[in-house]
Design a protein around this motif. Structure first.
Motif, mmCIF file in Angstrom:
data_model
loop_
_atom_site.group_PDB
_atom_site.id
_atom_site.type_symbol
_atom_site.label_atom_id
_atom_site.label_comp_id
_atom_site.label_asym_id
_atom_site.label_seq_id
_atom_site.Cartn_x
_atom_site.Cartn_y
_atom_site.Cartn_z
ATOM 1 N N THR A 21 0.845 -1.192 0.000
ATOM 2 C CA THR A 21 0.000 0.000 0.000
ATOM 3 C C THR A 21 0.878 1.238 0.000
ATOM 4 O OG1 THR A 21 -0.144 0.053 2.430
ATOM 5 C CG2 THR A 21 -1.882 -1.146 1.241
ATOM 6 N N VAL A 22 0.338 2.309 -0.540
ATOM 7 C CA VAL A 22 0.980 3.619 -0.440
ATOM 8 C C VAL A 22 0.006 4.564 0.234
ATOM 9 C CG1 VAL A 22 2.397 3.222 -2.486
ATOM 10 C CG2 VAL A 22 0.199 4.392 -2.717
ATOM 11 N N GLY A 23 0.532 5.468 1.027
ATOM 12 C CA GLY A 23 -0.318 6.439 1.692
ATOM 13 C C GLY A 23 -0.862 7.449 0.713
ATOM 14 N N ASP A 104 -1.905 10.122 -9.498
ATOM 15 C CA ASP A 104 -0.639 10.859 -9.455
ATOM 16 C C ASP A 104 0.188 10.439 -8.246
ATOM 17 O OD1 ASP A 104 -1.229 12.281 -11.746
ATOM 18 O OD2 ASP A 104 -1.955 14.055 -10.683
ATOM 19 N N ASN A 105 -0.471 10.276 -7.123
ATOM 20 C CA ASN A 105 0.204 9.886 -5.891
ATOM 21 C C ASN A 105 0.829 8.498 -6.017
ATOM 22 O OD1 ASN A 105 0.592 10.347 -2.833
ATOM 23 N ND2 ASN A 105 -0.440 8.352 -2.908
ATOM 24 N N LEU A 106 0.106 7.564 -6.628
ATOM 25 C CA LEU A 106 0.619 6.206 -6.800
ATOM 26 C C LEU A 106 1.838 6.204 -7.722
ATOM 27 C CD1 LEU A 106 0.191 3.111 -6.316
ATOM 28 C CD2 LEU A 106 -1.119 3.129 -8.457
ATOM 29 N N LEU A 107 1.747 6.904 -8.847
ATOM 30 C CA LEU A 107 2.871 6.962 -9.790
ATOM 31 C C LEU A 107 4.130 7.503 -9.106
ATOM 32 C CD1 LEU A 107 1.006 8.443 -12.903
ATOM 33 C CD2 LEU A 107 1.738 6.056 -12.605
ATOM 34 N N ALA A 108 3.950 8.556 -8.307
ATOM 35 C CA ALA A 108 5.102 9.147 -7.616
ATOM 36 C C ALA A 108 5.643 8.197 -6.551
ATOM 37 C CB ALA A 108 4.698 10.479 -6.992
#
Length: 316
Positions: A21-23, A104-108
């Motif tokens: 998971t990513v925050g 965008d958050n996931l890609l970064a």
């Protein structure tokens, strides 16, 4: 009654090489990566439909990792699957902008924002197009699968297809929609007649497709808020959505795919073909809304060739 046709040969799904998971603010987005992220081969990121479905039904696309060595990334959008669920949130929370920010958050977070391909299926294709019109510098190509360019077109075509259902099925749908009794078994049974014609013609549904429908039934918050109770009764916040007047801003090679029996009919897809500058189109003759499942081998061959052509162009 729809004939159960084995349109594609059943085959195992690829195992994830990595998941986690990513925050995303105070929430979490779950993802899985099949294959190894490589500097010499841009990964493919997949966006699932709904809004409100899960990644599961798109897992066949991970074939690319085994066949070509290209990493394939799946994730569950916020509110769905293994990501944070928020059943208490209302219409002001579930927006296109929210899901664009999550992407965008996931890609970064995965460190791939500088070089990636994007595939969106159904609602995922709508979201992918919204992402592409902003011309992100790392986007290498776009595949829009089974998606409408506007919900006005989608509803008009869904109503046309619905009018072709048996009269007794139409009567059941109308009666329960008038009473808003969408969970009634008779309504669900009538709805399934449409789904078996225009959503997935592989019967019974493969396990990964059944898993997505089960997850949607367990928490329909996002789907019912943004879409409505069914594919053809759209009363949610997306009902006036359109990207038609912005499609000429898409600046990457784009592949359009759909099925001959697709609820995303030619009329739904045509604006993409008309307005995107660098576009090609393919219709799978034996498929409805899930050609990556219904004609899996042919779909993967087409997608593999398209991505390789784009990569060669970039390298050259």
């Amino acid at each position: 009654m729809t004939e159960a046709i084995p349109l594609t040969t059943p085959r195992a799904l690829a195992d994830a090489g990595r998941q986690g998971t990513v925050g995303f603010g105070e929430y979490e987005t779950w993802y899985r990566i099949t294959g190894e992220l490589r500097r010499d081969r841009a990964p493919l990121v997949t966006l699932h439909g709904g809004p409100g479905c899960t990644h599961d039904y798109l897992l066949a696309i991970a074939d690319l990792a085994e066949q070509t060595g290209r990493a394939v990334i799946h994730y569950d959008q916020l509110g769905n699957g293994r990501s944070t669920h928020l059943p208490e949130k209302g219409t002001d929370f579930w927006t296109v902008e929210l899901f664009l920010a999550e992407l965008d958050n996931l890609l970064a977070a995965l460190g791939i924002q500088g070089d990636y391909h994007l595939l969106g299926q159904s609602w995922g294709g709508m979201l992918a197009a919204e992402h592409a019109v902003r011309r992100p510098t790392g986007l290498r190509s776009l595949t829009i699968a089974d998606s409408p360019a506007s919900m006005e077109l989608w509803v008009a075509e869904a109503n046309r297809l619905r009018d072709l259902l048996p009269p007794e099925v139409q009567a059941v749908l109308l009666a329960h929609e008038a009473d808003e009794t969408y969970d009634h078994p008779d309504y669900q049974k009538a709805m399934q007649v449409f789904y078996d014609r225009h959503v997935c013609r592989v019967l019974p549904y493969p396990p990964e497709v059944a898993a997505t429908f089960a997850a949607l039934d367990a928490d329909p918050t996002v789907y019912r808020t943004m879409n409505g109770p069914t594919e053809f009764h759209v009363v949610g916040t997306l009902r006036s959505w359109s990207i038609i007047d912005r499609l000429d801003r898409i600046a990457v090679p784009t592949q359009l795919v759909s099925g001959a029996y697709d609820e995303a009919t030619p009329a739904c897809v045509q604006p993409f073909a008309d307005a995107i500058p660098d576009v090609r189109r393919h219709v799978f003759p034996e498929s409805s809304h899930l050609p990556h499942v219904e004609e899996r081998e042919a779909f993967m061959t087409l997608l593999t060739g398209f991505l390789a052509t784009v990569d060669e162009r970039v390298a050259g």
